[in-house]
Enzyme design. Structure first.
Site, PDB file in Angstrom:
ATOM      1  NE  ARG A   1       9.486  12.313  -0.160  1.00  0.00           N
ATOM      2  CZ  ARG A   1       8.342  11.678  -0.350  1.00  0.00           C
ATOM      3  NH1 ARG A   1       7.372  11.817   0.515  1.00  0.00           N
ATOM      4  NH2 ARG A   1       8.181  10.914  -1.400  1.00  0.00           N
TER       5      ARG A   1
ATOM      6  CD  GLU B   1      -0.095   6.547  -2.573  1.00  0.00           C
ATOM      7  OE1 GLU B   1       0.764   7.091  -1.859  1.00  0.00           O
ATOM      8  OE2 GLU B   1      -1.263   6.947  -2.669  1.00  0.00           O
TER       9      GLU B   1
HETATM   10  O1  LIG Z   1       5.123   2.621   1.889  1.00  0.00           O
HETATM   11  P1  LIG Z   1       5.507   2.874   0.458  1.00  0.00           P
HETATM   12  O2  LIG Z   1       4.399   2.605  -0.509  1.00  0.00           O
HETATM   13  O3  LIG Z   1       6.769   2.186   0.084  1.00  0.00           O
HETATM   14  O4  LIG Z   1       5.756   4.445   0.317  1.00  0.00           O
HETATM   15  C1  LIG Z   1       6.517   5.204   1.209  1.00  0.00           C
HETATM   16  C2  LIG Z   1       7.766   5.696   0.578  1.00  0.00           C
HETATM   17  O5  LIG Z   1       7.462   6.534  -0.549  1.00  0.00           O
HETATM   18  C3  LIG Z   1       8.206   7.735  -0.455  1.00  0.00           C
HETATM   19  O6  LIG Z   1       9.477   7.604  -1.025  1.00  0.00           O
HETATM   20  P2  LIG Z   1       9.797   7.722  -2.578  1.00  0.00           P
HETATM   21  O7  LIG Z   1      10.197   6.351  -3.043  1.00  0.00           O
HETATM   22  O8  LIG Z   1       8.699   8.433  -3.266  1.00  0.00           O
HETATM   23  O9  LIG Z   1      11.145   8.506  -2.612  1.00  0.00           O
HETATM   24  P3  LIG Z   1      11.729   9.923  -2.189  1.00  0.00           P
HETATM   25  O10 LIG Z   1      11.824   9.913  -0.684  1.00  0.00           O
HETATM   26  O11 LIG Z   1      13.056   9.843  -2.851  1.00  0.00           O
HETATM   27  O12 LIG Z   1      10.843  11.026  -2.698  1.00  0.00           O
HETATM   28  C4  LIG Z   1       8.340   7.941   1.045  1.00  0.00           C
HETATM   29  O13 LIG Z   1       9.394   8.825   1.360  1.00  0.00           O
HETATM   30  C5  LIG Z   1       8.555   6.537   1.558  1.00  0.00           C
HETATM   31  O14 LIG Z   1       9.934   6.161   1.506  1.00  0.00           O
HETATM   32  N1  LIG Z   2       0.854  10.074  -0.820  1.00  0.00           N
HETATM   33  C1  LIG Z   2       2.152  10.195  -0.526  1.00  0.00           C
HETATM   34  N2  LIG Z   2       2.661  11.398  -0.156  1.00  0.00           N
HETATM   35  C2  LIG Z   2       3.972  11.520   0.149  1.00  0.00           C
HETATM   36  N3  LIG Z   2       4.827  10.510   0.106  1.00  0.00           N
HETATM   37  C3  LIG Z   2       4.364   9.317  -0.246  1.00  0.00           C
HETATM   38  N4  LIG Z   2       4.978   8.104  -0.373  1.00  0.00           N
HETATM   39  C4  LIG Z   2       4.066   7.218  -0.776  1.00  0.00           C
HETATM   40  N5  LIG Z   2       2.865   7.773  -0.898  1.00  0.00           N
HETATM   41  C5  LIG Z   2       3.027   9.089  -0.580  1.00  0.00           C
END
Ligand SMILES: O=P(O)(O)OC[C@H]1O[C@H](OP(=O)(O)OP(=O)(O)O)[C@H](O)[C@@H]1O
Ligand SMILES: Nc1ncnc2[nH]cnc12
Length: 181
Positions: free
Chosen positions: A69, A106
């Site tokens: 994202r 998370e």
């Molecule tokens: O602060 P954190 O606990 O690290 O969480 C935040 C991250 O989690 C999500 O990515 P995700 O790894 O789910 O990947 P995506 O963007 O590919 O869905 C979001 O886009 C952040 O990059």
């Molecule tokens: N609760 C949440 N919603 C969307 N993106 C996330 N990345 C980590 N935690 C998330």
């Protein structure tokens, strides 16, 4: 564009999805916001402010987006600032030599990589992502930037989930969060 415009867009166009991708996680879904041209434009402009000084001059050399994202937001922010974009990707996706850092988030565990030649020593970098949760992704990316001899100027996100204390793992790095929950 004022912060109340951003607030209205966020209220209307970011939706909560309970128990995704795991029970107990309230997932913040930004896809409706991305699908709205005016809201997407306003969001990109607001994030780009983290890469400018008070006079409006760009003060970063590169913008990094974290897969996946983060890519969607960071690439237009880079164009708005007039600088290049660097992807930080999950393990095994980048084709050339990489630096790698493993981290917790998370709802998962993952490894992030960046090409070793993506940044030059001394580069000032803006990190852009949609959500700051535990800060694992941002902290791992900061390490990758450090391995390249570059420095993180700031982190800009749409949303900070403050109950997960991600800000605390950022050290001195300035944080621009368009919304704090
Ligand atoms: O602060 P954190 O606990 O690290 O969480 C935040 C991250 O989690 C999500 O990515 P995700 O790894 O789910 O990947 P995506 O963007 O590919 O869905 C979001 O886009 C952040 O990059
Ligand atoms: N609760 C949440 N919603 C969307 N993106 C996330 N990345 C980590 N935690 C998330």
């Amino acid at each position: 564009m004022t912060s109340s415009d951003i607030d209205r867009y966020f209220d209307a166009l970011i939706r909560d999805i309970p128990d995704f991708p795991k029970p107990g996680v309230l997932f913040k879904d930004i896809t409706p916001l991305l699908a709205d041209h005016d809201a997407f434009t306003a969001t990109v402009q607001a994030l780009a402010a983290a890469g400018r000084d008070e006079s409006g001059a760009t003060v970063v050399d590169k913008v990094i987006g974290m897969e996946a994202r983060g890519f969607i937001l960071a690439a237009p922010v880079a164009l708005a600032l007039g600088v290049g974009f660097v992807p930080v990707r999950k393990a095994g996706k980048l084709p050339s030599a990489t630096y790698a850092v493993s981290y917790e988030l998370e709802y998962a565990q993952a490894t992030l990589e960046m090409h070793t030649d993506a940044l030059e020593a001394g580069d000032r970098v803006l990190l852009v992502d949609d959500v700051l949760a535990t800060g694992g992704t941002a902290a791992a990316t900061q390490k990758l930037v450090g391995y390249a001899g570059a420095t993180v100027q700031a982190l800009a996100v749409l949303m900070e989930l403050s109950f997960l204390h991600g800000r605390e793992v950022l050290g001195q790095t300035p944080l621009l969060a368009l919304r704090t929950l």
